[in-house]
Design a protein around this motif. Sequence first.
Motif, PDB file in Angstrom:
ATOM      1  N   HIS A   1      18.744  -2.069 -13.822  1.00 44.81           N
ATOM      2  CA  HIS A   1      19.328  -0.873 -13.220  1.00 44.81           C
ATOM      3  C   HIS A   1      18.236   0.082 -12.719  1.00 44.81           C
ATOM      4  N   LEU A   2      17.179   0.243 -13.496  1.00 48.92           N
ATOM      5  CA  LEU A   2      16.134   1.208 -13.153  1.00 48.92           C
ATOM      6  C   LEU A   2      15.113   0.626 -12.188  1.00 48.92           C
ATOM      7  N   ARG A   3      14.692   1.451 -11.250  1.00 49.02           N
ATOM      8  CA  ARG A   3      13.710   1.022 -10.252  1.00 49.02           C
ATOM      9  C   ARG A   3      12.422   0.533 -10.918  1.00 49.02           C
ATOM     10  N   ARG A   4      11.947   1.269 -11.917  1.00 50.49           N
ATOM     11  CA  ARG A   4      10.723   0.877 -12.620  1.00 50.49           C
ATOM     12  C   ARG A   4      10.829  -0.552 -13.135  1.00 50.49           C
ATOM     13  N   GLU A   5      11.966  -0.883 -13.702  1.00 51.97           N
ATOM     14  CA  GLU A   5      12.155  -2.223 -14.262  1.00 51.97           C
ATOM     15  C   GLU A   5      12.333  -3.276 -13.174  1.00 51.97           C
ATOM     16  N   ARG A   6      12.919  -2.897 -12.036  1.00 55.76           N
ATOM     17  CA  ARG A   6      13.005  -3.848 -10.910  1.00 55.76           C
ATOM     18  C   ARG A   6      11.612  -4.175 -10.401  1.00 55.76           C
ATOM     19  N   ILE A   7      10.732  -3.177 -10.347  1.00 52.73           N
ATOM     20  CA  ILE A   7       9.344  -3.396  -9.928  1.00 52.73           C
ATOM     21  C   ILE A   7       8.652  -4.328 -10.918  1.00 52.73           C
ATOM     22  N   ARG A   8       8.803  -4.071 -12.215  1.00 55.09           N
ATOM     23  CA  ARG A   8       8.175  -4.928 -13.234  1.00 55.09           C
ATOM     24  C   ARG A   8       8.691  -6.356 -13.125  1.00 55.09           C
ATOM     25  N   ALA A   9       9.995  -6.532 -12.892  1.00 53.33           N
ATOM     26  CA  ALA A   9      10.580  -7.873 -12.799  1.00 53.33           C
ATOM     27  C   ALA A   9      10.133  -8.604 -11.545  1.00 53.33           C
ATOM     28  N   SER A  10       9.803  -7.867 -10.489  1.00 53.45           N
ATOM     29  CA  SER A  10       9.383  -8.507  -9.233  1.00 53.45           C
ATOM     30  C   SER A  10       7.940  -8.992  -9.289  1.00 53.45           C
ATOM     31  N   HIS A  11       7.138  -8.431 -10.186  1.00 51.56           N
ATOM     32  CA  HIS A  11       5.709  -8.772 -10.323  1.00 51.56           C
ATOM     33  C   HIS A  11       4.914  -8.452  -9.053  1.00 51.56           C
ATOM     34  N   ALA A  12       5.469  -7.632  -8.178  1.00 51.74           N
ATOM     35  CA  ALA A  12       4.771  -7.246  -6.951  1.00 51.74           C
ATOM     36  C   ALA A  12       3.824  -6.081  -7.242  1.00 51.74           C
ATOM     37  N   PRO A  13       2.668  -6.060  -6.591  1.00 53.44           N
ATOM     38  CA  PRO A  13       1.758  -4.928  -6.818  1.00 53.44           C
ATOM     39  C   PRO A  13       2.366  -3.630  -6.292  1.00 53.44           C
ATOM     40  N   THR A  14       2.052  -2.534  -6.940  1.00 53.82           N
ATOM     41  CA  THR A  14       2.576  -1.236  -6.517  1.00 53.82           C
ATOM     42  C   THR A  14       1.555  -0.445  -5.709  1.00 53.82           C
ATOM     43  N   VAL A  15       0.363  -0.984  -5.563  1.00 48.75           N
ATOM     44  CA  VAL A  15      -0.673  -0.382  -4.728  1.00 48.75           C
ATOM     45  C   VAL A  15      -1.216  -1.464  -3.814  1.00 48.75           C
ATOM     46  N   ALA A  16      -1.762  -1.047  -2.699  1.00 50.42           N
ATOM     47  CA  ALA A  16      -2.325  -2.005  -1.757  1.00 50.42           C
ATOM     48  C   ALA A  16      -3.537  -2.694  -2.380  1.00 50.42           C
ATOM     49  N   VAL A  17      -3.623  -4.013  -2.179  1.00 49.81           N
ATOM     50  CA  VAL A  17      -4.756  -4.791  -2.676  1.00 49.81           C
ATOM     51  C   VAL A  17      -5.272  -5.696  -1.563  1.00 49.81           C
ATOM     52  N   GLY A  18      -6.500  -6.140  -1.706  1.00 51.62           N
ATOM     53  CA  GLY A  18      -7.068  -7.058  -0.731  1.00 51.62           C
ATOM     54  C   GLY A  18      -7.156  -6.437   0.650  1.00 51.62           C
TER      55      GLY A  18
ATOM     56  N   ALA B   1      -4.887  -5.493   2.615  1.00 50.28           N
ATOM     57  CA  ALA B   1      -3.975  -4.358   2.807  1.00 50.28           C
ATOM     58  C   ALA B   1      -4.598  -3.049   2.327  1.00 50.28           C
ATOM     59  N   ALA B   2      -5.580  -3.126   1.435  1.00 52.25           N
ATOM     60  CA  ALA B   2      -6.220  -1.920   0.913  1.00 52.25           C
ATOM     61  C   ALA B   2      -7.377  -1.453   1.783  1.00 52.25           C
ATOM     62  N   THR B   3      -7.811  -2.294   2.715  1.00 48.99           N
ATOM     63  CA  THR B   3      -8.935  -1.962   3.582  1.00 48.99           C
ATOM     64  C   THR B   3      -8.411  -1.295   4.846  1.00 48.99           C
ATOM     65  N   PRO B   4      -8.853  -0.073   5.148  1.00 50.60           N
ATOM     66  CA  PRO B   4      -8.378   0.585   6.365  1.00 50.60           C
ATOM     67  C   PRO B   4      -8.840  -0.180   7.607  1.00 50.60           C
ATOM     68  N   SER B   5      -7.985  -0.191   8.614  1.00 47.77           N
ATOM     69  CA  SER B   5      -8.337  -0.864   9.869  1.00 47.77           C
ATOM     70  C   SER B   5      -9.383  -0.044  10.618  1.00 47.77           C
ATOM     71  N   ARG B   6     -10.068  -0.666  11.540  1.00 54.94           N
ATOM     72  CA  ARG B   6     -11.071   0.047  12.342  1.00 54.94           C
ATOM     73  C   ARG B   6     -10.425   1.163  13.162  1.00 54.94           C
ATOM     74  N   ALA B   7      -9.203   0.933  13.648  1.00 51.90           N
ATOM     75  CA  ALA B   7      -8.513   1.966  14.419  1.00 51.90           C
ATOM     76  C   ALA B   7      -8.255   3.188  13.540  1.00 51.90           C
ATOM     77  N   ALA B   8      -7.856   2.978  12.305  1.00 51.72           N
ATOM     78  CA  ALA B   8      -7.595   4.091  11.389  1.00 51.72           C
ATOM     79  C   ALA B   8      -8.892   4.811  11.072  1.00 51.72           C
ATOM     80  N   GLU B   9      -9.990   4.077  10.949  1.00 55.05           N
ATOM     81  CA  GLU B   9     -11.289   4.702  10.682  1.00 55.05           C
ATOM     82  C   GLU B   9     -11.716   5.571  11.861  1.00 55.05           C
ATOM     83  N   ARG B  10     -11.463   5.104  13.109  1.00 46.88           N
ATOM     84  CA  ARG B  10     -11.833   5.891  14.307  1.00 46.88           C
ATOM     85  C   ARG B  10     -10.994   7.162  14.380  1.00 46.88           C
ATOM     86  N   ARG B  11      -9.691   7.064  14.046  1.00 49.50           N
ATOM     87  CA  ARG B  11      -8.833   8.244  14.072  1.00 49.50           C
ATOM     88  C   ARG B  11      -9.292   9.273  13.040  1.00 49.50           C
ATOM     89  N   ALA B  12      -9.765   8.817  11.907  1.00 50.41           N
ATOM     90  CA  ALA B  12     -10.190   9.725  10.840  1.00 50.41           C
ATOM     91  C   ALA B  12     -11.512  10.413  11.170  1.00 50.41           C
TER      92      ALA B  12
END
Length: 109
Positions: free
Chosen positions: A78-95, A97-108
């Motif tokens: 029922h709870l979102r927290r437990e659905r996340i735990r059951a999915s075993h999906a990461p909750t933060v970007a890794v690999g 997906a965690a590296t900003p693109s060059r376009a995002a770096e230029r904008r920053a």
Amino acid sequence: MAKAFRTSVVTANDLVEGTSVFLGAEGWHADIGRAMLAFTPEEGEGLAALAARFVEDNAVVEPYLVEVALEDGRPVPHLRRERIRASHAPTVAVGAAATPSRAAERRAA
């Protein structure tokens, strides 16, 4: 007034791997679909007592009951927290997906 009991499963963290696991008839499983279901408070207490034995054997830590609904015969927390735990999906970007693109770096810049 006491809260009505909802169908539940027992979850814990595997002591070696650190992953979320669910108590099934043959032990602990990563797949919530293999979890034993408790339909009454008494069954919930029984599952919690069984889980406590695994804590004593240093197999899992912090077991607790999770309320679930059955969707197509499969438990879904029922709870979102437990659905996340059951999915075993990461909750933060890794690999990549965690590296900003060059376009995002230029904008920053």
